[in-house]
Design a protein around this motif. Structure first.
Motif, PDB file in Angstrom:
ATOM      1  N   GLY A  25       0.701  -1.050   0.192  1.00 58.98           N
ATOM      2  CA  GLY A  25       0.242  -0.096   0.172  1.00 58.98           C
ATOM      3  C   GLY A  25       1.170   0.882   0.010  1.00 58.98           C
ATOM      4  N   ASP A  26       1.829   1.133  -0.322  1.00 57.25           N
ATOM      5  CA  ASP A  26       3.384   2.056  -0.199  1.00 57.25           C
ATOM      6  C   ASP A  26       2.305   3.133  -1.505  1.00 57.25           C
ATOM      7  OD1 ASP A  26       4.246   1.494   2.125  1.00 57.25           O
ATOM      8  OD2 ASP A  26       5.942   0.412   0.845  1.00 57.25           O
ATOM      9  N   SER A  27       2.654   4.355  -0.693  1.00 56.46           N
ATOM     10  CA  SER A  27       1.559   5.879  -1.515  1.00 56.46           C
ATOM     11  C   SER A  27       2.637   6.884  -1.609  1.00 56.46           C
ATOM     12  CB  SER A  27       0.491   5.444  -1.579  1.00 56.46           C
ATOM     13  OG  SER A  27      -0.181   4.572  -1.400  1.00 56.46           O
ATOM     14  N   PRO A  28       2.629   7.677  -2.440  1.00 54.64           N
ATOM     15  CA  PRO A  28       3.841   9.031  -2.586  1.00 54.64           C
ATOM     16  C   PRO A  28       2.292  10.397  -2.095  1.00 54.64           C
ATOM     17  CG  PRO A  28       2.476   8.732  -4.798  1.00 54.64           C
ATOM     18  CD  PRO A  28       2.440   6.776  -4.079  1.00 54.64           C
ATOM     19  N   THR A  29       0.952   9.666  -1.704  1.00 51.64           N
ATOM     20  CA  THR A  29       0.099  10.513  -1.297  1.00 51.64           C
ATOM     21  C   THR A  29      -0.552   9.888   0.009  1.00 51.64           C
ATOM     22  OG1 THR A  29      -1.937  10.444  -2.872  1.00 51.64           O
ATOM     23  CG2 THR A  29       0.241  12.073  -3.387  1.00 51.64           C
ATOM     24  N   GLN A  30      -1.278  10.695   0.761  1.00 50.23           N
ATOM     25  CA  GLN A  30      -2.517  10.506   1.492  1.00 50.23           C
ATOM     26  C   GLN A  30      -3.215   9.694   1.109  1.00 50.23           C
ATOM     27  OE1 GLN A  30      -3.784  12.164   5.421  1.00 50.23           O
ATOM     28  NE2 GLN A  30      -3.024  10.361   6.205  1.00 50.23           N
ATOM     29  N   GLN A  31      -4.095  10.733   0.151  1.00 49.79           N
ATOM     30  CA  GLN A  31      -5.472  10.268  -1.120  1.00 49.79           C
ATOM     31  C   GLN A  31      -5.346   8.557  -1.657  1.00 49.79           C
ATOM     32  OE1 GLN A  31      -6.507  12.979  -4.104  1.00 49.79           O
ATOM     33  NE2 GLN A  31      -7.952  11.854  -4.260  1.00 49.79           N
ATOM     34  N   ALA A  32      -3.695   9.144  -2.612  1.00 49.28           N
ATOM     35  CA  ALA A  32      -3.548   7.429  -2.817  1.00 49.28           C
ATOM     36  C   ALA A  32      -3.712   6.057  -2.069  1.00 49.28           C
ATOM     37  CB  ALA A  32      -2.335   7.590  -3.836  1.00 49.28           C
ATOM     38  N   CYS A  33      -3.217   6.659  -1.338  1.00 45.69           N
ATOM     39  CA  CYS A  33      -2.758   5.793   0.161  1.00 45.69           C
ATOM     40  C   CYS A  33      -4.141   5.009   0.486  1.00 45.69           C
ATOM     41  CB  CYS A  33      -2.067   5.439   0.860  1.00 45.69           C
ATOM     42  SG  CYS A  33      -2.507   4.687   2.899  1.00 45.69           S
ATOM     43  N   ARG A  34      -4.997   6.173   0.671  1.00 46.05           N
ATOM     44  CA  ARG A  34      -6.623   5.810   1.083  1.00 46.05           C
ATOM     45  C   ARG A  34      -7.413   4.564   0.178  1.00 46.05           C
ATOM     46  NH1 ARG A  34      -7.862  11.386   4.336  1.00 46.05           N
ATOM     47  NH2 ARG A  34      -6.083  10.568   6.465  1.00 46.05           N
TER      48      ARG A  34
END
Length: 352
Positions: A25-34
């Motif tokens: 789930g590693d993502s550059p933004t919190q939105q992408a993570c969620r």
């Protein structure tokens, strides 16, 4: 960088809980993570009926606990474990762990004692680079080196080990998991699984990280029967695993005679930096290896003497341990280990 964090508890003991980091789930933004967190958590829990999921969150890398990494050479980072036996620590994080950053990916050398330690190492790696974790190399089968492996697998790593490691680890898997559950609180071990390697080294192998190559070598029984060393060609850094102990008392779990033969074979030839399985890095083989060589030779000599004197195992072990007492100031966790070593040495050398 943001990480998916899942709270979990044991299904049969809901008061025993911990935190799981899901590397996929590693993502550059919190939105992408969620966006993918709920599905990812559900998929992870599906194969783990012993666990019950709780809160799901996306947390910034900087807000999570990370293993301390020290750069010892260009692109070579080491997390130094506590030089004590596992039973003497609150979390079992006693092994040195390596991270080698290449152009095409990251190779990790050993993954720690638990999922929690593997997660802390993953967070630390993501503070260094966003390059993929492509390889996990296990130097041998002991729990302080292998039980964090699942985290690296979920991050995308191929696991490589000595050809004898699968059988050795399968025989000990349940006892290793029972050990950490007995020694440490649930937050340290919950979610920990035993992982088998994808690739086995019969003699020698090479891993290419694009701008650097790693030379892997599988050795005959010595510290264990599954010892593997790793040499980074670019910097001349040799990771010995537990074939070399510094500070922490060496443990014989393979062949004392084989270990002494390994030490006599000039195994660090060409290395400019030596990373032991426990203890500090050294720029020179002789001073790094001398205390261990002295200890192992004394162990062999005293054991042969006890056998020659006709002592049975039960009588020989305290005699051998007592004879080795002058060496104890050179090592941590000495009393806890010397009797075990005397037993292993006697069982091997009585058949000479």
């Amino acid at each position: 960088m943001f990480h998916v964090i899942l709270g979990v508890c044991l299904a049969l003991s809901p008061d025993q809980c911990g935190t799981i980091l899901l590397p996929r789930g590693d993502s550059p933004t919190q939105q992408a993570c969620r966006a993918g967190a709920d599905r990812l958590a559900a998929d992870w829990l599906e194969d783990r009926p012993d666990l019950v999921g709780g809160a799901i969150a996306c947390r910034a890398n900087a807000d999570l606990p990370a293993a301390a990494l020290q750069e010892i050479a260009p692109g070579i980072h080491v997390h130094f474990g506590t030089s004590q036996q596992m039973e003497e620590t609150p979390d079992g994080r006693i092994a040195n762990l390596g991270v080698i950053v290449g152009r095409d990916g990251v190779a990790v050398i050993d993954a720690g004692v638990s999922r929690a330690e593997g997660q802390a190492l993953h967070v630390a790696i993501r503070r260094l680079t966003d390059r993929p974790v492509t390889h996990l190399i296990l130097t041998h089968m002991h729990p302080d080196h292998v039980l964090g492996a699942q985290v690296m697998v979920e991050a995308g790593a191929t696991v490589t080990a000595h050809h004898a490691l699968p059988q050795a680890l399968q025989m000990r898997a349940d006892s290793y998991l029972d050990l950490i559950a007995r020694l440490y609180p649930p937050a340290e071990w919950i979610g920990t699984q035993v992982v088998m390697p994808d690739s086995l080294v019969q003699d020698r192998a090479t891993i290419d990280l694009g701008d650097r190559r790693l030379q892997l070598r599988a050795w005959p029984p010595a510290h264990t029967d599954s010892d593997l060393t790793v040499l980074d060609e670019a910097t001349g850094t040799l990771f010995t695993g537990d074939l070399l102990f510094r500070d922490l008392t060496p443990v014989v779990d393979g062949s004392l005679r084989g270990w002494l033969a390994w030490m006599d074979s000039d195994p660090a030839a060409g290395a400019r930096l030596i990373v032991p399985g426990h203890g500090p890095v050294s720029e020179s083989w002789a001073p790094a290896a001398a205390p261990q060589q002295t200890f192992l030779k004394a162990l062999a000599d005293r054991t042969r003497q006890a056998i020659g004197d006709g002592l049975a195992l039960s009588a020989a072990v305290p005699v051998i341990a007592n004879a080795l007492q002058p060496l104890q100031n050179s090592w941590n966790s000495y009393p806890e280990t010397v009797a075990r070593n005397a037993t292993a040495a006697y069982k091997e050398l009585e058949w000479e």
